[in-house]
Design an enzyme around this catalytic site. Structure first.
Site, PDB file in Angstrom:
ATOM      1  CB  CYS A 123      43.913  18.511   8.200  1.00  0.00           C
ATOM      2  SG  CYS A 123      42.430  17.834   7.694  1.00  0.00           S
ATOM      3  CG  HIS A 128      41.402  21.700  11.363  1.00  0.00           C
ATOM      4  ND1 HIS A 128      42.288  22.440  10.648  1.00  0.00           N
ATOM      5  CD2 HIS A 128      40.880  20.831  10.692  1.00  0.00           C
ATOM      6  CE1 HIS A 128      42.425  21.751   9.534  1.00  0.00           C
ATOM      7  NE2 HIS A 128      41.413  21.119   9.261  1.00  0.00           N
TER       8      HIS A 128
HETATM    9  N1  GLN Z   1      40.995  17.955   2.026  1.00  0.00           N
HETATM   10  C1  GLN Z   1      41.645  17.017   2.846  1.00  0.00           C
HETATM   11  C2  GLN Z   1      40.182  16.161   3.200  1.00  0.00           C
HETATM   12  O1  GLN Z   1      39.194  16.669   3.028  1.00  0.00           O
HETATM   13  C3  GLN Z   1      41.777  17.795   4.053  1.00  0.00           C
HETATM   14  C4  GLN Z   1      40.746  18.648   4.879  1.00  0.00           C
HETATM   15  C5  GLN Z   1      41.565  19.705   5.829  1.00  0.00           C
HETATM   16  O2  GLN Z   1      42.684  19.924   5.778  1.00  0.00           O
HETATM   17  N2  GLN Z   1      40.644  19.884   6.805  1.00  0.00           N
HETATM   18  O3  GLN Z   1      40.415  15.361   3.720  1.00  0.00           O
END
Ligand code: GLN
Length: 245
Positions: free
Chosen positions: A97, A196
């Site tokens: 992510c 995740h």
């Molecule tokens: N901040 C990034 C987004 O919102 C990654 C989010 C995350 O790592 N879950 O896309």
């Protein structure tokens, strides 16, 4: 205990650990050591220079826009050169992510804040006010279409450059951008995903792919003894069934 050893570098463990992504480190270390192979894990955060020669496998977890902005200056100064060298040298990466996003060219948040990222691989991300959230499932081309299950929560939509493969096709959920039906990124031995969960405990075959890739590059071969993955496969198969309804 074999003579082999895998050295893992955990980048920004204190900043990028959204949704327990550090569970991927626990899973990697456990599956390596249960094969009788020694495994070290070194955390590297802001202010620490990366020496890629010390490591065989790199992990970067997820984070909010705020943390990405906090660390990007250090990434440029202390990590980027080492990361690029390791990638081109065929070393194994898993980036999740926010960690996946920062390896690309840039991230423009939905409210217009354009953050120049490391530009290690040809892709970019644009944020959207509507977040992409939920349990999701996609295929892994490198594992002959094996289904990967996980949880996504991102506002960023990632678009891959022409020379960059995805990990596979979205079967349920959004994936990279909710538009082109692809999820993740695969470049040499570098894997990025929005997955995740953490990703690896429920996808043991993918975890072993990362371990095998690192062993093959370092020692020329990798034959991993099978483990009793009854619990892991029960969890994986339960989610595959639930997401296939
Ligand atoms: N901040 C990034 C987004 O919102 C990654 C989010 C995350 O790592 N879950 O896309």
């Amino acid at each position: 205990m074999s003579e082999k050893k895998i050295n893992i570098c955990h980048l920004y463990p204190d900043l990028l650990n959204l949704y327990g992504d550090t569970g991927n480190i626990i899973c990697l270390k456990s599956r390596i050591e249960r094969r009788g192979i020694e495994c070290s894990v070194t955390g590297l955060s802001v202010g620490e220079k990366l020496d890629p020669s010390k490591y065989d496998l790199f992990f970067i977890g997820g984070g909010q826009d705020f943390e990405q902005d906090v660390l990007i200056g250090d990434a440029e100064t202390n990590k980027k050169a080492g990361i690029k060298e390791a990638m081109e040298d065929g070393k194994t990466f898993l980036a999740i992510c926010g960690g996946y996003q920062i390896l690309g060219d840039y991230y423009e948040t939905w409210d217009g804040n354009k953050m120049k990222f490391m530009g290690c691989i040809d892709y970019f991300t644009k944020g959207h006010p509507d977040r992409m959230i939920g349990n999701y499932m996609f295929t892994c081309d490198a594992l002959d279409g094996e289904k990967i299950v996980g949880f996504e929560n991102h506002s960023g939509k990632t678009y891959l450059g022409s020379g960059v493969d995805s990990i596979g096709d979205v079967l349920k959920g959004f994936g990279n951008n909710g538009e082109d039906g692809r999820e993740g990124m695969h470049y040499k031995n570098v894997f990025g995903a929005y997955c995740h969960g953490p990703m690896l405990p429920k996808n043991p075959k993918f975890c072993d792919l990362l371990i095998s890739t690192a062993l093959e590059r370092k020692y020329g071969s990798a034959s991993l003894e099978p483990l009793d993955d009854t619990l892991e496969n029960n969890a994986h198969d339960y989610m595959v069934a639930r997401l296939s309804e």
